[in-house]
Design a protein around this motif. Structure first.
Motif, PDB file in Angstrom:
ATOM      1  N   ASP A 236       0.826  -1.200   0.000  1.00 60.40           N
ATOM      2  CA  ASP A 236       0.000   0.000   0.000  1.00 60.40           C
ATOM      3  C   ASP A 236       0.862   1.252   0.000  1.00 60.40           C
ATOM      4  N   GLN A 239       2.102   1.690  -3.556  1.00 63.41           N
ATOM      5  CA  GLN A 239       1.025   2.222  -4.395  1.00 63.41           C
ATOM      6  C   GLN A 239       0.848   3.722  -4.180  1.00 63.41           C
ATOM      7  N   GLN A 240       0.990   4.174  -2.944  1.00 67.44           N
ATOM      8  CA  GLN A 240       0.865   5.599  -2.659  1.00 67.44           C
ATOM      9  C   GLN A 240       1.993   6.385  -3.303  1.00 67.44           C
ATOM     10  N   MET A 244       1.561   9.210  -6.220  1.00 64.74           N
ATOM     11  CA  MET A 244       2.089  10.559  -6.041  1.00 64.74           C
ATOM     12  C   MET A 244       3.020  10.952  -7.187  1.00 64.74           C
TER      13      MET A 244
END
Length: 250
Positions: A236, A239-240, A244
């Motif tokens: 996760d 993925q962030q 971004m």
């Protein structure tokens, strides 16, 4: 130290001696009085010190990010275009992730399936593997075997061995590696025949020199675009970071 206290005193709005802005002219008594005033204020208002520390940490964090981005830019060819490395995923992906890894590293093993899931689910990511053995002789032997597989049998065989080594349990020995190759249907003799090829150690030494220039000393370490991330990142979090980077690019 006294100059720092004077700046702090001015910032806090303390009543300073008339000569406080000219530190060289402060008498010993004025210096002692000023130090006592600042100390008393901070003891009565400790939240001010916490705010100052938070600002300092924020500035240091921004400076570190900028320094890392400069190191990535300075080493871009070695990171993203080295002939020593194998990549997988989408070769035309809009995001490239570089991973410095060690087959004996527990967190590398933990990250491995998550990186694979990220690549599969996203569909637009390229991953470059940097063989970076740092955990002893067995780590070096594992990396030598993986690199020799590429030399002897090509990139596809390398990827198979790379995945298998990440899941391997027990000691890394030459007999164990021969069994691993047989289980994968690969020519173990051909791989072992290439393990002393000078290119094998050149690859490892090249990656170690690159890591040193990048101030990387542990595994896993990642480069996401122009960002350097030292340590394990769960899927996760990856993925962030990817989201971004894409948002920033648009």
């Amino acid at each position: 130290m006294l100059k720092n206290l004077a700046a702090l005193g001015l910032a806090l709005g303390l009543a300073l001696p008339a000569a406080a802005t000219d530190l060289d002219n402060l008498s010993a008594a004025e210096r002692d009085a000023f130090r006592a005033e600042v100390r008393a204020y901070l003891l009565e208002n400790p939240e001010v010190l916490m705010e100052a520390i938070a600002v300092l940490e924020q500035r240091q964090g921004a400076a570190e990010l900028e320094r890392d981005a400069m190191m990535v830019a300075a080493n871009a060819d070695a990171l993203f275009s080295s002939a020593f490395d194998v990549s997988f995923g989408n070769p035309e992906g809009d995001i490239t992730i570089v991973e410095f890894m060690d087959y004996r590293c527990g967190y590398c093993r933990r990250a491995h399936p998550e990186v694979a899931d990220l690549v599969e689910f996203d569909g637009n990511i390229r991953v470059i593997v940097k063989e970076f053995p740092i955990l002893g002789e067995q780590s070096v032997l594992a990396s030598r075997f993986a690199i020799a597989t590429r030399i002897a049998l090509g990139d596809e065989a390398y990827v198979s061995v790379h995945d298998a080594l990440m899941e391997m349990r027990g000691d890394v020995t030459e007999p164990a590696l021969q069994v691993l190759a047989a289980d994968l249907g690969l020519d173990g003799a051909a791989i072992m025949g290439a393990i002393n090829d000078p290119l094998v150690m050149q690859t490892i030494e090249y990656n170690h020199a690159l890591a040193q220039r990048m101030a990387i000393s542990g595994t896993p370490s990642f480069v996401f675009g122009d960002q350097l991330v030292r340590g394990y990142v769960p899927i996760d979090g990856m993925q962030q970071i990817v989201a971004m980077l894409r948002e920033t690019a648009n």
